[in-house]
Write an enzyme that holds these catalytic residues in place. Structure first.
Site, short mmCIF file in Angstrom:
data_model
loop_
_atom_site.label_atom_id
_atom_site.label_comp_id
_atom_site.label_asym_id
_atom_site.label_seq_id
_atom_site.Cartn_x
_atom_site.Cartn_y
_atom_site.Cartn_z
N SER A 612 -18.44 -6.40 28.62
CA SER A 612 -19.69 -6.31 29.20
C SER A 612 -20.83 -6.49 28.11
O SER A 612 -20.71 -7.77 27.62
CB SER A 612 -19.88 -5.16 30.04
OG SER A 612 -21.22 -5.12 30.83
N ASP A 687 -16.28 -11.57 39.50
CA ASP A 687 -17.60 -10.44 38.98
C ASP A 687 -18.68 -10.44 39.65
O ASP A 687 -19.48 -11.50 39.34
CB ASP A 687 -17.63 -10.72 37.39
CG ASP A 687 -18.17 -9.61 36.78
OD1 ASP A 687 -19.04 -8.80 37.39
OD2 ASP A 687 -17.91 -9.53 35.55
N HIS A 719 -16.19 -6.84 37.89
CA HIS A 719 -16.61 -6.50 36.33
C HIS A 719 -15.60 -5.58 36.00
O HIS A 719 -15.44 -5.57 34.62
CB HIS A 719 -17.83 -6.04 36.44
CG HIS A 719 -18.60 -6.11 34.97
ND1 HIS A 719 -18.56 -7.23 34.31
CD2 HIS A 719 -19.01 -5.04 34.23
CE1 HIS A 719 -19.19 -6.96 33.37
NE2 HIS A 719 -19.51 -5.46 33.18
#
Length: 742
Positions: A612, A687, A719
């Site tokens: 991320s 995602d 995600h």
């Protein structure tokens, strides 16, 4: 299975890493213990930590309830022994049912004579879900479906226990438990247009709540949000699997684009009248929290401007909708909002508010006009979480960083003023607190880096141990059977004199006379921390074990918290404002330079990986610091902040219209030509948070720059990139990549 992966797993399991070519030899003593395997970490329950399952304090503070093999059991707090079975598993069976409900969760009404059970819960996004709810009456032992109209979300008892409110299909509903009559509070909700009672995507993700309706303390009113998202642009993802892939479309406001127009209303249960609250003339703003005060009909509404550097607390009369500003908090960068920022004291005369206005997050006592009465906590440390306010005894309980930024411990302060007092034994580590409603006892979840948590019951007045409920002795014994390296905290100064904290895992057979490759782990987002003295939970603990597996294979693993991370005051955290990625990348580079000075580090073999924001940091490190890093792995990275959502991105960067350089100057896409080392890019195509679009743009830039890279994408994964054997597969690929390229 990849051939090398199969051989690696087999050799690790059978002989340890010493037999693998290119890996550091393993000492004889280490071979007597077991070698970690990827299957141990992700496919088996080998290292699963135990806790106190389904723990829920009951109203008198002497007992807690938990789900035990499908039954709801009452336990005595001081001993943990079962005192009574409140609802048996066999009672949770509908007429004609073949078996009892598979219960996902539960909640009590005010007198604890009725219980809401959830089953068949279906997740939507990070915090949202829908489920089937059932009401169990303990006096009649009758189990009744809450509604026959389809799955519900966030079903909640009224404080008097007579009604339940819930959301279905973007509308709010009310059920009278005496008659089971269902009433629609709103009727105009439409998917991707208008939402009542639950959050839109960006509020759920970035303001961190999903349920958007709230019972008043007297059960007479329901305050609720409405999100008009009709003007918010849609994002569509393809869902793969069928002959023709299907589009999934939802409202996602990217930086600089239109947000939902948010309104707040209150529904009067008796009159069925709905009153819209006055939240001001500006539509382009945020309402990050709504809270009932302790004064009848008085609603507290927090309002923020779009740049999020001004927060106002509004007090509103729900009978008229009129509001007035009680308090304003401003910051030259941004103001953050959490669940424990605001607490209204009984009596309706004062409230506690958390602010960073003196440079650290501290607690302040105000009267209802907003005038500050006194600062309750003060010092060069931060209040992390407010555990509970004991208004009767004039105390506020909270965890803080007084001992060190890496630690969290429980303290209490008097509302009348004075120094905060620490509860519990002195020592290091992290304490997570669950305080009983009457503050007589609290559950303490204590852990240290690399050590499983210990769950204990403690006295709320003294902090002294009453009983250890779970010590994870089994897991500790299991860990002792494996070859684990040392975990130590490090600290160093950068070239400009900034002190940075980190941790280092060394191989169990570490030899200071040898040279070791290093893999750095980074997150680095605003207010975050990877350098904490705790065991972590979920992915944090499994990542720790994966790092140990790499250490077992001859690597040193390091993480450094650079500027922009949390627990060190507002100035350190907000130093990256309006220029995300610049200072953070410099500090990861400074970490690599520091490591290169250590006599046992091979400076030509330093790698970095992150997920991320950490994936974004890795991409920048591999380009802007290309000469320092030999290898990198980016998982689900942002590669251009223009692709990310309004609330998060604009909080730290302003809008792209106001600050285009802040968006472009530190986008990895701009530096593709500078990539030198081996690079792996991983992303899930489903995602909903950091869109796959980020990786598409990044790969396109790498192709244009004629750079070599490897990609790994996971169809329909979000995600978190999980489900089935997904995590095992992912970490096997990442392990292979490290072994082959670092």
């Amino acid at each position: 299975m990849h051939v090398r992966s199969f051989i690696l797993a087999a050799l690790l399991a059978a002989n340890g890493p010493a037999l693998l070519p290119g890996l550091a030899p393993t000492a004889v003593f280490a071979q007597q213990k077991q070698a970690l395997t990827l299957e141990d970490i992700w496919a088996k329950p080998t290292f699963r930590a135990a806790t106190v399952p389904g723990f829920d304090w009951m109203k008198d503070g002497r007992y807690y309830a938990s789900l035990d093999e499908g039954s709801l059991v009452q336990h005595e707090a001081t001993t943990g022994k079962a005192a009574a079975t409140l609802v048996t598993a066999s009672a949770l069976q509908l007429p004609g049912g073949a078996r009892p409900l598979a219960v996902d969760g539960y909640s009590f009404n005010a007198d604890e004579q009725k219980v809401l059970f959830t089953t068949d819960t279906e997740p939507i996004y990070r915090r949202s879900s829908r489920a089937s709810y059932y009401v169990f009456d303990r006096s009649t032992r009758k189990l009744t479906a809450l509604s026959a109209g389809g799955k519900q979300s966030y079903a909640t008892f009224s404080p008097d226990g007579k009604r339940v409110a819930f959301v279905r299909d973007n509308n709010v509903y009310l059920v009278d438990l005496g008659t089971m009559k269902e009433t629609a509070v709103t009727t105009t909700g439409v998917r991707n247009q208008l939402i009542h009672g639950s959050c839109d995507w960006v509020y759920e993700e970035e303001f961190e709540f999903a349920q958007a309706f709230f019972w008043s303390p007297d059960s007479r009113q329901i305050a609720f949000y409405s999100f008009d998202e009709s003007q918010v642009p849609e994002y569509n993802m393809q869902e793969w699997g069928k002959l023709y892939p299907e589009d999934y479309r939802y409202k996602y406001p990217k930086a600089g684009e239109k947000n939902s127009v948010v309104s707040i209303s209150s529904y009067d249960v008796a009159s069925t009248r709905t009153t819209k609250m006055d939240v001001g003339p500006v539509a382009d703003q945020y309402i990050p929290r709504v809270t009932w005060t302790q004064t009848p009909n008085l609603l507290s509404i927090r309002r923020m401007n779009r740049l999020q550097n001004k927060l106002e607390i509004l007090h509103g009369d729900v009978t008229t909708g009129k509001t007035s500003v009680a308090l304003t908090d401003t910051d030259k960068a941004y103001v953050e909002v959490t669940d424990d920022d605001l607490y209204y004291l009984p009596g309706g005369k004062q409230f506690i508010f958390a602010s960073e206005k003196d440079g650290y997050r501290h607690l302040y006592l105000h009267d209802m006009s907003g005038k500050e009465v006194r600062q309750l906590t003060k010092g060069s440390w931060e209040v992390s979480d407010v555990a509970r306010v004991d208004a009767k005894n004039g105390l506020v309980y909270f965890t803080s960083t007084q001992e060190a930024p890496m630690q969290r411990h429980l303290y209490r302060a008097k509302l009348s003023g004075g120094n905060a007092e620490r509860l519990g034994e002195a020592g290091v580590g992290t304490d997570v607190i669950n305080l009983a409603p009457d503050c007589r006892y609290y559950l303490n979840y204590h852990s240290q880096a690399g050590q499983p948590q210990v769950v204990s019951l403690r006295d709320g007045r003294t902090g002294k141990l009453v009983k250890t409920l779970e010590d994870n002795a089994k897991l500790r014994h299991t860990l002792s059977q494996y070859t684990l390296g040392s975990h130590e905290f490090i600290s160093f100064k950068t070239s400009d004199g900034t002190q940075l904290n980190g941790w280092m895992i060394k191989p169990a057979n570490f030899d200071a006379n040898k040279k070791y490759p290093v893999l750095m782990h980074v997150y680095g987002g605003p207010g975050s921390q990877t350098v904490k003295d705790d065991a972590g939970g979920g992915t944090a603990f499994t990542n720790y074990l994966w790092h140990q597996l790499l250490a077992q294979n001859g690597y040193i693993v390091v993480s450094v918290d650079g500027r922009g991370t949390g627990a060190r005051g507002a100035a350190f955290k907000k130093s990256t404002y309006a220029n995300l990625g610049k200072l953070e990348t410099i500090d990861q580079g400074e970490g690599a330079k520091y490591l290169a000075t250590l006599p046992y580090v091979d400076k030509s073999r330093i790698g970095i990986w992150g997920w991320s924001f950490g994936g974004y940091m890795t991409a920048l490190a591999m380009t802007k610091n290309a000469d320092l890093f030999k290898m990198g792995i980016s998982v689900a990275p942002v590669t251009n902040w223009r692709y990310y959502d309004t609330v998060y991105t604009e909080r730290f960067l302003k809008t792209p219209q106001e600050n285009p350089g802040g968006y472009d100057d530190n986008s990895p896409v701009q530096f593709a030509k500078q990539l030198k080392g081996k690079y792996l890019l991983v992303h899930g195509t489903g995602d909903d948070n950091v869109h796959f679009q980020n990786s598409i743009a990044w790969v396109d830039a790498l192709i244009k720059a004629d750079k070599s890279y490897q990609t790994l994408y996971y169809p329909n994964r979000n995600h978190g990139i999980y489900g089935g054997n997904t995590r095992l597969h992912l970490y096997r690929q990442m392990t292979d990549f490290v072994l082959q390229n670092l």
